[in-house]
Scaffold this motif. Sequence first.
Motif, PDB file in Angstrom:
ATOM      1  N   MET A 183       0.837  -1.192   0.000  1.00 37.63           N
ATOM      2  CA  MET A 183       0.000   0.000   0.000  1.00 37.63           C
ATOM      3  C   MET A 183       0.875   1.246   0.000  1.00 37.63           C
ATOM      4  O   MET A 183       1.985   1.242   0.534  1.00 37.63           O
ATOM      5  CB  MET A 183      -0.929   0.012   1.220  1.00 37.63           C
ATOM      6  CG  MET A 183      -1.872  -1.172   1.289  1.00 37.63           C
ATOM      7  SD  MET A 183      -3.081  -1.021   2.636  1.00 37.63           S
ATOM      8  CE  MET A 183      -4.114   0.297   1.986  1.00 37.63           C
ATOM      9  N   LYS A 184       0.358   2.321  -0.570  1.00 32.69           N
ATOM     10  CA  LYS A 184       1.101   3.582  -0.646  1.00 32.69           C
ATOM     11  C   LYS A 184       0.640   4.506   0.471  1.00 32.69           C
ATOM     12  O   LYS A 184      -0.505   4.927   0.519  1.00 32.69           O
ATOM     13  CB  LYS A 184       0.890   4.242  -2.015  1.00 32.69           C
ATOM     14  CG  LYS A 184       1.533   3.496  -3.170  1.00 32.69           C
ATOM     15  CD  LYS A 184       1.280   4.207  -4.490  1.00 32.69           C
ATOM     16  CE  LYS A 184       2.107   3.603  -5.624  1.00 32.69           C
ATOM     17  NZ  LYS A 184       1.811   2.172  -5.836  1.00 32.69           N
ATOM     18  N   LEU A 185       1.556   4.788   1.396  1.00 32.57           N
ATOM     19  CA  LEU A 185       1.281   5.663   2.523  1.00 32.57           C
ATOM     20  C   LEU A 185       2.086   6.946   2.393  1.00 32.57           C
ATOM     21  O   LEU A 185       3.108   6.988   1.700  1.00 32.57           O
ATOM     22  CB  LEU A 185       1.620   4.980   3.847  1.00 32.57           C
ATOM     23  CG  LEU A 185       0.538   4.070   4.449  1.00 32.57           C
ATOM     24  CD1 LEU A 185       0.288   2.850   3.575  1.00 32.57           C
ATOM     25  CD2 LEU A 185       0.930   3.641   5.856  1.00 32.57           C
ATOM     26  N   ALA A 186       1.635   7.981   3.084  1.00 29.34           N
ATOM     27  CA  ALA A 186       2.411   9.208   3.147  1.00 29.34           C
ATOM     28  C   ALA A 186       3.652   8.944   3.996  1.00 29.34           C
ATOM     29  O   ALA A 186       3.575   8.287   5.037  1.00 29.34           O
ATOM     30  CB  ALA A 186       1.578  10.331   3.741  1.00 29.34           C
ATOM     31  N   ARG A 187       4.767   9.454   3.541  1.00 29.90           N
ATOM     32  CA  ARG A 187       6.014   9.288   4.278  1.00 29.90           C
ATOM     33  C   ARG A 187       6.170  10.438   5.275  1.00 29.90           C
ATOM     34  O   ARG A 187       5.884  11.598   4.978  1.00 29.90           O
ATOM     35  CB  ARG A 187       7.202   9.287   3.318  1.00 29.90           C
ATOM     36  CG  ARG A 187       8.549   9.127   4.000  1.00 29.90           C
ATOM     37  CD  ARG A 187       9.686   9.265   3.004  1.00 29.90           C
ATOM     38  NE  ARG A 187       9.746   8.143   2.086  1.00 29.90           N
ATOM     39  CZ  ARG A 187      10.377   6.994   2.331  1.00 29.90           C
ATOM     40  NH1 ARG A 187      10.995   6.828   3.498  1.00 29.90           N
ATOM     41  NH2 ARG A 187      10.400   6.036   1.431  1.00 29.90           N
ATOM     42  N   VAL A 246      -5.443   6.263  16.390  1.00 26.50           N
ATOM     43  CA  VAL A 246      -4.251   6.079  15.563  1.00 26.50           C
ATOM     44  C   VAL A 246      -4.625   6.440  14.134  1.00 26.50           C
ATOM     45  O   VAL A 246      -5.564   5.879  13.572  1.00 26.50           O
ATOM     46  CB  VAL A 246      -3.731   4.626  15.619  1.00 26.50           C
ATOM     47  CG1 VAL A 246      -2.532   4.463  14.696  1.00 26.50           C
ATOM     48  CG2 VAL A 246      -3.362   4.248  17.049  1.00 26.50           C
ATOM     49  N   PHE A 247      -3.903   7.389  13.571  1.00 24.36           N
ATOM     50  CA  PHE A 247      -4.139   7.805  12.195  1.00 24.36           C
ATOM     51  C   PHE A 247      -3.215   7.046  11.254  1.00 24.36           C
ATOM     52  O   PHE A 247      -2.013   6.903  11.529  1.00 24.36           O
ATOM     53  CB  PHE A 247      -3.887   9.302  12.026  1.00 24.36           C
ATOM     54  CG  PHE A 247      -5.058  10.170  12.393  1.00 24.36           C
ATOM     55  CD1 PHE A 247      -5.747  10.882  11.430  1.00 24.36           C
ATOM     56  CD2 PHE A 247      -5.469  10.278  13.716  1.00 24.36           C
ATOM     57  CE1 PHE A 247      -6.828  11.680  11.761  1.00 24.36           C
ATOM     58  CE2 PHE A 247      -6.549  11.077  14.064  1.00 24.36           C
ATOM     59  CZ  PHE A 247      -7.231  11.772  13.089  1.00 24.36           C
ATOM     60  N   VAL A 248      -3.771   6.569  10.161  1.00 22.68           N
ATOM     61  CA  VAL A 248      -3.002   5.949   9.083  1.00 22.68           C
ATOM     62  C   VAL A 248      -3.256   6.801   7.841  1.00 22.68           C
ATOM     63  O   VAL A 248      -4.356   6.780   7.286  1.00 22.68           O
ATOM     64  CB  VAL A 248      -3.442   4.491   8.833  1.00 22.68           C
ATOM     65  CG1 VAL A 248      -2.641   3.884   7.674  1.00 22.68           C
ATOM     66  CG2 VAL A 248      -3.280   3.660  10.102  1.00 22.68           C
ATOM     67  N   ARG A 249      -2.235   7.566   7.432  1.00 28.66           N
ATOM     68  CA  ARG A 249      -2.427   8.478   6.307  1.00 28.66           C
ATOM     69  C   ARG A 249      -1.921   7.854   5.008  1.00 28.66           C
ATOM     70  O   ARG A 249      -0.727   7.624   4.849  1.00 28.66           O
ATOM     71  CB  ARG A 249      -1.734   9.824   6.529  1.00 28.66           C
ATOM     72  CG  ARG A 249      -2.112  10.829   5.428  1.00 28.66           C
ATOM     73  CD  ARG A 249      -1.572  12.226   5.693  1.00 28.66           C
ATOM     74  NE  ARG A 249      -1.944  12.781   6.964  1.00 28.66           N
ATOM     75  CZ  ARG A 249      -3.156  13.264   7.265  1.00 28.66           C
ATOM     76  NH1 ARG A 249      -4.122  13.214   6.345  1.00 28.66           N
ATOM     77  NH2 ARG A 249      -3.403  13.762   8.461  1.00 28.66           N
TER      78      ARG A 249
END
Length: 250
Positions: free
Chosen positions: A1-5, A28-31
């Motif tokens: 998956m592509k997440l914000a770094r 918990v945020f997963v951006r």
Amino acid sequence: MKLARLGDGAEIFHTLQGEGVSMGAPAVFVRLSLCNLHCVWCDTDHTWNFEGTPWKHEKDAVAGYVKHKKEDVIIEMSVGEIAEVVRGYGCRRVILTGGEPLLQEAGLVELMAALREDGAEWFFEVETNGTKMPGEGFVSAISQMNVSAKLANSGMAEALRVKPEVLRGLVETGKVWFKYVVQGEKDVQEVLGLVDAHGIPMDRVILMPEGRTVEELDKSARWLAERCRDLGVRFSDRLHVRLWGDRRGV
């Protein structure tokens, strides 16, 4: 998956929900990265405003602001890796945000299933822009959908930001809250028009002042709170802005 770094890892962090009906709840945020819209005031432009794209942003007027290199702002992780990071915080309210999370819907369904394997109670929220209707598997798995629907003040054409069939479908799930960023009375009237046109329940509408700083929020917060009272809809402040300002990972 592509997440914000964020730094050397992904933008996964433990904080308080800053806005909407769950404001103040530990989460918990997963951006996730990538978005199908490109709002001029977006506070997560690192998820879509990449080098080579034509999109405009209000930060263009800020000295030194440049579009983002994809390799600097995107990190790829497996569902298992994301689940391990989330579990490490010991908090069972998870906010799936972006960008537009539903661009990676299949991975999110897997993530929610993976976290629920421990048999404990989890509460999952998704922050979505209301232009993509999730499938049955996602709707069944998600606990709450926070639709950050966009108005004309976003700079987006109406045909891109308003999808009537999606709005109706989201309402029918019974799991949705509609959040609107408001700058003035013109925006309030636009919201009322959308509510009437698309069958959005007034008791599921939340209005929020626009702003990246406390000073900007305060320009319209009291006025908007009074309008919400008179209209019979919820008012939401932007708690994360008041506590930490325009920062990432909080």
